[in-house]
Enzyme design. Structure first.
Site, short mmCIF file in Angstrom:
data_model
loop_
_atom_site.label_atom_id
_atom_site.label_comp_id
_atom_site.label_asym_id
_atom_site.label_seq_id
_atom_site.Cartn_x
_atom_site.Cartn_y
_atom_site.Cartn_z
N GLU A 60 1.08 -0.91 -0.36
CA GLU A 60 -0.06 -0.06 -0.24
C GLU A 60 0.39 1.69 -0.04
O GLU A 60 0.66 2.07 -1.12
CB GLU A 60 -1.19 -0.01 1.21
CG GLU A 60 -2.37 -0.89 1.18
CD GLU A 60 -1.96 -2.93 1.36
OE1 GLU A 60 -0.64 -2.73 1.60
OE2 GLU A 60 -2.80 -3.33 1.20
N HIS A 129 -10.91 -4.97 10.07
CA HIS A 129 -11.27 -5.16 9.20
C HIS A 129 -12.26 -4.00 8.87
O HIS A 129 -13.26 -3.96 8.00
CB HIS A 129 -12.04 -6.09 8.75
CG HIS A 129 -10.67 -6.74 7.58
ND1 HIS A 129 -9.74 -7.03 8.58
CD2 HIS A 129 -10.39 -6.63 6.22
CE1 HIS A 129 -8.56 -7.42 7.55
NE2 HIS A 129 -9.15 -6.94 6.34
#
Ligand SMILES: Cc1ncc(C[n+]2csc(CCOP(=O)(O)OP(=O)(O)O)c2C)c(N)n1
Ligand SMILES: [Mg+2]
Lengths: 327, 333
Positions: A60, A129
């Site tokens: 990322e 998450h």
């Protein structure tokens, strides 16, 4: 007007902009051959090829920085961060490079990047998450933050974000990709600044953004039908900058405010909106503004605990009733 | 290298050295604030590589030790000094400072202060070149310690995977601030680390301009020919402390002396004298002329330039509002 899903709206914005400008590219994990975790880039790989629709390694920080560097030369990358929880790994490049480069170069370089990410809590995805992180992004000078609450905004905000020369973070929502809504047939650019009145009312303003707009709308319905309270719902689709004028106008009309956010309270959208109310129209208030927000806990897995941690329309109704001394 | 080129680069390297030494003095006089990372000792690295590349055409990006890289790309030393003085006429209009020199017109894409931050930015610049189809390359100059960041590995992988036209130059000066390389890094020879990503690499003496040039030429040619990234490690040394508040307790004076005997400017000067292209007297004149230029033009310009206006504090945070109105208001045609 086409009635399409949130993900389709995002896909359409990508497609139109990529067809128009060969320097618009998109990148992210599984967005190409696999078509995207949320289908937001479906079919683009086949149409535009691997140079412009880039399946990235799981890096990322790396690919976000790569996008920022490419944008210095006029490329307009749309970066998908699979889940906002993973954006922590990309923030250095978003904040230290993209958001600051124009300023620290005295206006010479600019980073016209779009970072899109699925925010919000879905169902039982657990602590790593389910984060809501809009509060982290909205405090960064040089970065615009928008968050679409419906397909029309999802389409129009992405279109404008791609065209805008500033870096823009788009906070989407895991639970909203399959939501349907009307999107204009013709090209449409949603303003990146301002706010929308999602429902007009006179007695109290319910401020929401992204998914909490829907809690507010549902709450307004209940308040109207069951309690005779007319609630105005203001959709803060722009979290940075927040719409000072819009906040002031609505509170000056209703004299009461509830802010509903899926994020936790500290240093959040609610605190910021209340600060703006204080600064802009404190003496218009008939009651102290109230925040509706998540519990300050890492998101629990257990279904009952998860539900207890995240607010919904009932919490908004309760907050309003309290405000009116009816609870 | 041709004699004329070597003579020209000697002039440039003397300017780079004296410029940096003058910065030191200005810092002591409190004319320059913040952090100040100086380049003396490492001049042959930037000069050798950029002689092999095309300054002003190829894109260059680096860390915070960036003044010389900017000047070598074509930035005006006056504007770089004015930036250090925080003036409106500075290369970044006084908003950047020593660690954030930019000259986009000269394709110097900036100095960045997060160690390892420029790796992916360089790869992105290379990606843009690839998309646009130009013959430029991206050159990323960073230190040895930067290679311990995750961005190093992530970027090497992507650059190799997508065959991006980027040259990574590692100026291995054996230290990251006060930590020597053997105390921070499991692999001393940095060029070995990119083998894991199938990136070709080379290592050479970073003190001898011609050696750097010869190795850099092969590296630059490799990248420009479309073969993907290349990693070049240059063994070098910084004479001064890392930044200004560094008493260099982590290394010995003997070690410093050893390196100073391999001074890049003296190596080049002595070679040119031996080749009959210059004399010691000529060199001394060059130093005096350089100092005079720095004093009478560079420092004077920085001293006399105006400060930025406080009213302009928020200028450059976002793109010029007028030009962005269609997207900010949604009133696009
Ligand atoms: C992300 C980050 N961590 C730490 C620092 C503090 N810091 C500045 S320079 C430096 C050492 C870097 O050494 P190297 O990459 O070898 O470059 P050199 O200074 O030797 O040229 C450190 C630790 C920083 N600026 N950024
Ligand atoms: Mg070092």
């Amino acid at each position: 007007m086409a009635n399409i899903m949130y993900w389709e709206a995002i896909q359409r914005a990508h497609d139109e902009e990529m067809a128009r400008d060969p320097l618009v590219i998109c990148m992210g994990e599984d967005i190409g051959v696999a078509g995207g975790t949320y289908k937001a880039t479906k079919g683009l790989y086949e149409k535009y090829g691997p140079l412009r629709v880039m399946d990235t390694p799981i890096s990322e920080g790396g690919f976000t920085g790569l996008a920022v560097g490419a944008s210095f030369l006029g490329v307009r990358p749309i970066v998908e961060i699979m889940s906002v929880n993973f954006a922590w790994l990309a923030m250095d490049q978003m904040f230290n490079s993209a958001a600051k480069v124009r300023y620290m170069s005295g206006g010479q370089l600019t980073a016209p990047c779009v970072f899109r990410s699925a925010g919000g809590a879905a169902h039982q995805l657990g602590a790593q998450h389910s984060a809501r992180m809009e509060k982290v992004f909205m405090g960064i000078a040089g970065l615009r933050v928008v968050t679409p609450s419906n397909p029309k905004q999802a389409y129009g905000l992405l279109k404008s974000a791609i065209r805008c020369d500033d870096p823009v973070f788009i906070n989407e929502h895991e639970l909203m990709y399959n939501m349907k809504g009307e999107v204009p047939d013709g090209e449409y650019f949603h303003p990146l600044e301002g706010s929308d009145i999602a429902r007009a009312g006179t007695d109290v303003t319910l401020f929401g953004y992204n998914i909490s707009v829907h809690w507010c709308l549902k709450a307004a319905e209940i308040l109207d039908k069951q309690y005779g309270i007319s609630a105005e719902v203001v959709d803060l689709y722009s979290l940075s900058p927040l719409d000072r004028a819009g906040i002031k106008a609505s509170v000056s009309k209703t004299h009461r405010a509830v802010i509903a956010e899926e994020d936790e309270a500290p240093v959040g959208v609610g605190s910021e909106v209340i600060a703006i109310i204080n600064e802009e129209c404190f003496f218009e208030l008939d009651a102290a503004p109230v925040r509706v927000h998540s519990a300050l806990v890492p998101q629990p897995y257990n279904h009952t605990l998860e539900k207890a941690a995240i607010p919904d329309h009932e919490d908004v109704v309760k907050a309003v009733l309290k405000l009116f001394g009816k609870a | 290298m041709k004699i004329e080129d070597k003579k020209r680069v000697l002039r440039e390297m003397v300017l780079h050295r004296r410029f940096e030494e003058r910065c030191y003095q200005a810092y002591i006089e409190r004319k320059i604030g913040g952090f100040l990372h100086l380049y003396p000792g490492q001049e042959a690295c930037c000069n050798g590589v950029m002689e092999a590349a095309r300054p002003g055409h190829d894109y260059v990006i680096t860390g915070y030790r960036d003044h010389v890289h900017a000047i070598k790309c074509g930035a005006d030393p006056k504007e770089v000094m004015a930036e250090l003085y925080g003036k409106e006429t500075g290369s970044s209009k006084g908003r950047g400072g020593s660690m954030h020199i930019f000259d986009a017109g000269k394709r110097f894409m900036g100095g960045y202060a997060l160690v390892g931050g420029p790796f992916p930015l360089a790869a992105g610049i290379a990606k843009a070149i690839q998309l646009k189809g130009g013959d430029e390359i991206a050159i990323c100059f960073l230190g040895d310690a930067a290679n311990n960041q995750g961005t190093f590995h992530e970027t090497m992988n992507m650059a190799a995977l997508w065959k991006l036209p980027v040259l990574f130059v590692c100026e291995n000066n054996l230290y990251g601030i006060g930590t020597s390389i053997e105390r921070s890094t499991a692999v001393i020879h940095q060029h070995k680390r990119v083998a894991a990503y199938n990136i070709p690499a080379d290592e050479c003496d970073g003190q001898d301009l011609e050696v750097v040039y010869e190795h850099a030429r092969k590296a630059v040619d490799h990248v420009r020919a479309g073969n993907g990234p290349f990693f070049l490690e240059l063994m070098t040394y910084r004479y001064r402390g890392h930044s200004m508040s560094d008493s260099r307790g982590y290394r010995t004076r003997e070690e410093e002396e050893l390196w100073k005997q391999r001074d890049p400017i003296f190596i080049l000067r002595d070679r040119l004298i031996k080749e009959g292209a210059t004399t010691m007297a000529e060199f001394e004149t060059l130093e005096k002329e350089t100092d005079a230029y720095i004093e009478n033009e560079v420092i004077k310009f920085a001293e006399e330039s105006p400060e930025p206006r406080v009213e302009d504090l928020e200028k450059y945070v976002f793109a010029d509002r007028e030009t962005q109105l269609p997207w900010l208001t949604g009133k696009a045609a």
